[in-house]
Design a protein around this motif. Structure first.
Motif, short mmCIF file in Angstrom:
data_model
loop_
_atom_site.label_atom_id
_atom_site.label_comp_id
_atom_site.label_asym_id
_atom_site.label_seq_id
_atom_site.Cartn_x
_atom_site.Cartn_y
_atom_site.Cartn_z
N LEU A 1 0.84 -1.20 0.00
CA LEU A 1 0.00 0.00 0.00
C LEU A 1 0.88 1.25 0.00
O LEU A 1 0.64 2.20 -0.75
N PHE A 2 1.92 1.21 0.83
CA PHE A 2 2.80 2.38 0.91
C PHE A 2 3.44 2.69 -0.44
O PHE A 2 3.38 3.83 -0.91
N THR A 3 4.02 1.66 -1.07
CA THR A 3 4.72 1.92 -2.33
C THR A 3 3.74 2.39 -3.41
O THR A 3 4.06 3.28 -4.19
N CYS A 4 2.54 1.81 -3.41
CA CYS A 4 1.53 2.23 -4.40
C CYS A 4 1.20 3.70 -4.21
O CYS A 4 1.26 4.50 -5.15
N LEU A 5 0.88 4.08 -2.97
CA LEU A 5 0.48 5.46 -2.71
C LEU A 5 1.62 6.43 -2.98
O LEU A 5 1.43 7.55 -3.43
N TRP A 6 2.84 5.98 -2.70
CA TRP A 6 4.02 6.82 -2.92
C TRP A 6 4.12 7.19 -4.40
O TRP A 6 4.30 8.35 -4.76
N CYS A 7 3.99 6.17 -5.28
CA CYS A 7 4.07 6.41 -6.72
C CYS A 7 2.92 7.30 -7.18
O CYS A 7 3.10 8.22 -7.98
N GLU A 8 1.70 7.02 -6.65
CA GLU A 8 0.55 7.82 -7.07
C GLU A 8 0.72 9.27 -6.63
O GLU A 8 0.30 10.20 -7.33
N ALA A 9 1.31 9.46 -5.44
CA ALA A 9 1.53 10.83 -4.97
C ALA A 9 2.46 11.56 -5.92
O ALA A 9 2.24 12.74 -6.25
N LEU A 10 3.50 10.85 -6.38
CA LEU A 10 4.42 11.46 -7.35
C LEU A 10 3.66 11.85 -8.62
O LEU A 10 3.83 12.96 -9.15
N ALA A 11 2.80 10.94 -9.08
CA ALA A 11 2.05 11.23 -10.31
C ALA A 11 1.15 12.45 -10.11
O ALA A 11 1.10 13.34 -10.96
N ALA A 12 0.47 12.50 -8.95
CA ALA A 12 -0.45 13.62 -8.71
C ALA A 12 0.29 14.94 -8.65
O ALA A 12 -0.16 15.96 -9.21
N MET A 13 1.46 14.95 -8.01
CA MET A 13 2.21 16.20 -7.92
C MET A 13 2.74 16.62 -9.28
O MET A 13 2.82 17.80 -9.60
N THR A 14 3.13 15.62 -10.11
CA THR A 14 3.57 15.95 -11.46
C THR A 14 2.42 16.59 -12.24
O THR A 14 2.62 17.53 -12.99
N VAL A 15 1.19 16.05 -12.05
CA VAL A 15 0.03 16.63 -12.73
C VAL A 15 -0.13 18.09 -12.32
O VAL A 15 -0.36 18.97 -13.16
N VAL A 16 0.03 18.37 -11.02
CA VAL A 16 -0.10 19.76 -10.55
C VAL A 16 0.89 20.65 -11.30
O VAL A 16 0.54 21.73 -11.78
N LEU A 17 2.15 20.17 -11.42
CA LEU A 17 3.19 21.02 -11.99
C LEU A 17 3.04 21.18 -13.50
O LEU A 17 3.40 22.22 -14.04
N LEU A 18 2.56 20.14 -14.18
CA LEU A 18 2.57 20.20 -15.64
C LEU A 18 1.24 20.66 -16.22
O LEU A 18 1.12 20.84 -17.43
N SER A 19 0.23 20.85 -15.37
CA SER A 19 -1.06 21.14 -15.95
C SER A 19 -1.20 22.62 -16.28
O SER A 19 -0.86 23.50 -15.48
N ASN A 20 -1.69 22.89 -17.45
CA ASN A 20 -1.93 24.26 -17.88
C ASN A 20 -3.34 24.67 -17.51
O ASN A 20 -3.65 25.84 -17.39
N ASN A 21 -4.19 23.67 -17.32
CA ASN A 21 -5.57 23.93 -16.97
C ASN A 21 -5.68 24.06 -15.44
O ASN A 21 -5.34 23.14 -14.71
N LEU A 22 -6.17 25.22 -14.99
CA LEU A 22 -6.19 25.46 -13.55
C LEU A 22 -7.16 24.53 -12.82
O LEU A 22 -6.97 24.25 -11.64
N GLY A 23 -8.18 24.04 -13.52
CA GLY A 23 -9.09 23.07 -12.92
C GLY A 23 -8.39 21.75 -12.65
O GLY A 23 -8.51 21.16 -11.58
N ILE A 24 -7.61 21.28 -13.63
CA ILE A 24 -6.87 20.03 -13.46
C ILE A 24 -5.81 20.19 -12.37
O ILE A 24 -5.57 19.28 -11.58
N MET A 25 -5.23 21.38 -12.31
CA MET A 25 -4.25 21.65 -11.26
C MET A 25 -4.91 21.46 -9.89
O MET A 25 -4.34 20.84 -8.99
N TRP A 26 -6.14 21.97 -9.77
CA TRP A 26 -6.87 21.79 -8.50
C TRP A 26 -7.12 20.31 -8.23
O TRP A 26 -6.92 19.84 -7.10
N VAL A 27 -7.54 19.59 -9.26
CA VAL A 27 -7.79 18.16 -9.10
C VAL A 27 -6.53 17.46 -8.58
O VAL A 27 -6.58 16.62 -7.69
N GLY A 28 -5.38 17.85 -9.13
CA GLY A 28 -4.11 17.27 -8.70
C GLY A 28 -3.83 17.53 -7.23
O GLY A 28 -3.43 16.63 -6.49
N ILE A 29 -4.05 18.77 -6.78
CA ILE A 29 -3.78 19.11 -5.38
C ILE A 29 -4.69 18.31 -4.45
O ILE A 29 -4.25 17.74 -3.45
#
Lengths: 505, 212
Positions: A110-138
């Motif tokens: 569970l830990f390793t899964c969530l760790w990777c997903e957290a990385l993915a979510a934060m990457t979405v925050v940083l790379l998203s141009n759409n402010l709505g998607i940025m919110w979804v990422g946060i």
């Protein structure tokens, strides 16, 4: 070269690997997959960063919904550094726990899964141009990391998790209200549905946005994302969550999750400034929250007994410093971005040391942990030097960025901010040093055997320290240039060459 | 059509007041479920002249999630925890309703201040009242289930505000938001389950080990 794929890879690699982690038969395999995923994702990230930062290019993908400019590239670089170090550390940290049977295979999966997903979510925050998607990422980072706090289920960790999830969800809901208000003002400015929330179009059309709506929006956004960034007075979840989470998790919380929320505020700053006619209304608000955080954190640092809580209050202080720099503008923005990297690296190291020492002593109480240097010289030096760096001792890079911030305050004539900052920093200096000296130099309370450290642990301590020392003494030309390009995205003077999305430049 | 929207908004505000004044958790959950269904219908009514598949999808998703799935999860939480009533809230029920009326007044004042385009003058104040009601419940109630309800109500308020002021938000964004809220309630549900098992109560006021 098609950079569109690379931006996609940076998001999809960790997202998919997280699911693979759930299928791994043993803890070792799961941790291995996790590390591999983090390094692969980092590699693709670095590839894109190398294209963006030196040449000031802007990459677009997914019809303009994903993009990377200098600001996101710089933040991505900070995130990659924190995640790579923390992943290696997590292997060391959990090896101990697995040997002592504190954790079973299920928990590790569970830990390793969530760790990777957290990385993915934060990457979405940083790379998203759409402010709505940025919110979804946060919001996604909040939900994903909630369970990381209580990897070990206990009364304390459950309490911390409940406070974290409730306060952050409510805070981030406020940010969503702010996002809607921005969209409403964009709609009244006549932007089409596709462009409604795209940062690049909002930025170029910021002059046409309704200032009243934008001001209301920014208050909601600042309170909302500020909650997630741990700015006082919305910080009450932070010390609990940081102290109860396992050390690698505290390291990514403090090292990057807070910055990710602050990054969202950074994105909105130029839009707010242009639409309110450069009156620095928004900047003053950000600076105000920053100063308040510094003062509140300083007051709490004086009376801490728990090492990880002490470090958590340090995070509030430093996020306050970054917000203050952002609010000062000009050189302050540059200093704020430089401080982001310094703080993240230093705080990651200090949580590493606090976590390992906590395992060795079986407690996080600073009184019980006294004499750390004799029990474990490497981690003792790690915690001592990182606290020294955090309170701003001279040759370290954090001193340099704080010094630049002072210069920015003097240049701007913000005397009250300057005095309050110095006051806060002074209190933190005295308070933290008072905690750190007995922690490291006193005699151990109980006679404990010396703990051996291997080469990897040695590198984890001394490599960050060396980098911090080096950056304090000498700033490489490329880094200064990169910081300036990133700061120009926030300062509205430069960077207006960003074109409509979709076009390949 | 306008009168239909007006009736819906009045129902929304009335349900907020009821939530502030009631102590039985089961009834509160039923009211929140009603609110969720109401909002699903509202999303369709707002755009009656231009119904698209996208609109139907969003309205149906929120209708099902907020009207049926959330109440189901919360009712299960009550069964497991055996908590039927909020025993001693921070703010009493009569005071809560009075506070609710004050929030209604503030919402009307704010709604008049913000230069937003809305089809009806009741829309924005009703949305803001719902938002404030949710926030108030999170602060004024101790039971973790009630706080979770407060979060859903707050989210209902924001959702209303969204369909009223910016209906054009892209589908992907809207689905992402819905998914996030869904997962948030789900995660809170799991947290409540663990808290109940570990502490034998759901009183968030007594979650006070961590201090300073």
């Amino acid at each position: 070269m098609d950079y569109e794929i690379i931006l996609w890879l940076a998001i999809t690699i960790p997202a998919i690997s997280g699911l693979i982690c759930l299928l791994m038969p043993s803890p070792k395999a799961a941790l291995g997959v996790m590390c591999a995923a983090v390094f692969l994702a980092s590699l693709s990230g670095i590839f894109a960063i190398c294209e963006v930062l030196p040449q000031g290019r802007v990459l677009f993908a997914a019809a303009g919904w994903l993009f990377m400019d200098a600001l996101s590239a710089y933040n991505l670089f900070v995130m990659i550094t924190v995640f790579c170090l923390s992943s290696v550390y997590a292997c060391i940290y959990f090896k101990e726990e697995i040997i002592h049977k504190h954790l079973n295979v299920k928990q590790i999966r569970l830990f390793t899964c969530l760790w990777c997903e957290a990385l993915a979510a934060m990457t979405v925050v940083l790379l998203s141009n759409n402010l709505g998607i940025m919110w979804v990422g946060i919001e996604a980072t909040t939900l994903i990391t909630a369970f990381l706090i209580c990897v070990h289920v206990s009364r304390e960790s459950l309490e911390a998790m409940w406070k974290y999830i409730l306060i952050c969800s409510v805070g981030v809901a406020f940010a969503f209200m702010g996002t809607l208000l921005v969209a409403a003002s964009a709609k009244s400015a006549g932007l089409s549905a596709h462009n409604l929330l795209l940062w690049t179009t909002l930025r170029t059309n910021a002059v046409h946005l309704d200032p009243v709506l934008i001001k209301a929006a920014f208050i909601f956004l600042l309170v909302g994302y500020g909650t997630k960034a741990g700015l006082a007075p919305m910080h009450s979840w932070l010390p609990d969550a940081h102290s109860q989470a396992p050390a690698p998790v505290s390291a990514i919380f403090s090292g990057f999750m807070l910055n990710a929320a602050l990054y969202c505020i950074m994105r909105y700053v130029p839009i707010i400034e242009i639409s309110t006619g450069n009156t620095s209304w928004g900047l003053d608000l950000v600076a105000g929250f920053g100063i308040f955080s510094i003062i509140i954190a300083a007051a709490f640092i004086l009376f801490q007994t728990d090492l990880k809580r002490l470090l958590a209050y340090h995070s509030i202080e430093h996020l306050g410093i970054i917000a203050l720099g952002l609010g000062l503008g000009g050189l302050g923005t540059f200093a704020a971005l430089f401080h982001t990297f310094n703080h993240s690296l230093c705080k990651t190291l200090s949580f590493f040391a606090a976590g390992r020492l906590g395992q060795i002593f079986g407690s996080q109480d600073m009184e019980k942990m006294s004499g750390s240097l004799r029990i474990s010289p490497v981690w003792g030096i790690g915690i001592f030097c990182s606290i020294l760096a955090l309170i701003g001792i001279a040759p370290f890079a954090l001193f340099m960025s704080e010094f630049q911030l002072l210069r920015a305050a003097v240049d701007k004539g913000a005397i009250i901010a300057l005095i309050l900052f110095l006051l806060g920093a002074g209190i933190v200096f005295v308070g933290a040093l008072g905690h750190a000296i007995p922690l490291v130099w006193n005699d151990p309370q109980k006679p404990t055997a010396r703990v051996k450290t291997n080469a990897v642990e040695f590198t984890l301590v001394f490599a960050p320290l060396a980098v911090l020392l080096l950056l304090g003494l000498w700033m490489p030309e490329t880094l200064a240039q990169a910081l300036n390009t990133a700061a120009d995205v926030i300062r509205q003077t430069g960077g207006t060459t960003i074109l409509m999305p979709g076009g390949k430049q | 059509m306008n009168s239909a929207i007006e009736i819906m908004m009045i129902l929304l505000v009335l349900s907020d007041m009821a939530l502030l004044g009631l102590s039985r958790l089961r009834t509160c959950i039923s009211i929140v479920s009603f609110q969720g269904m109401l909002l699903g219908v509202l999303a369709l009514t707002m755009q009656l002249s231009a119904i698209t598949p996208r609109l139907i999808l969003i309205a149906a998703a929120s209708f099902i999630i907020k009207g049926f799935i959330f109440p189901f999860l919360l009712r299960r939480g009550i069964r497991e925890a055996g908590a039927q009533y909020e025993i001693e809230p921070f703010v009493g029920y009569i005071m809560s309703v009075i506070a609710g009326l004050a929030m209604l007044g503030i919402s009307f004042w704010l709604g008049a201040k913000l230069p937003l385009f809305a089809a009806n003058t009741l829309l924005i104040p009703a949305a803001l009242t719902t938002l404030f009601t949710g926030l108030f419940l999170i602060i004024a109630r101790k039971n973790a289930l009630n706080q979770c309800l407060g979060y859903i109500i707050m989210e209902n308020g924001i959702y209303t505000f969204g369909i009223v002021s910016v209906a054009e938000i892209p589908l992907l964004v809207e689905l992402g938001i819905l998914l996030d809220v869904f997962v948030a309630v789900f995660v809170m549900g799991i947290a409540i389950y663990h808290i109940n098992r570990e502490f034998d109560h759901l009183d968030s006021d007594r979650l006070n080990i961590l201090k300073g």
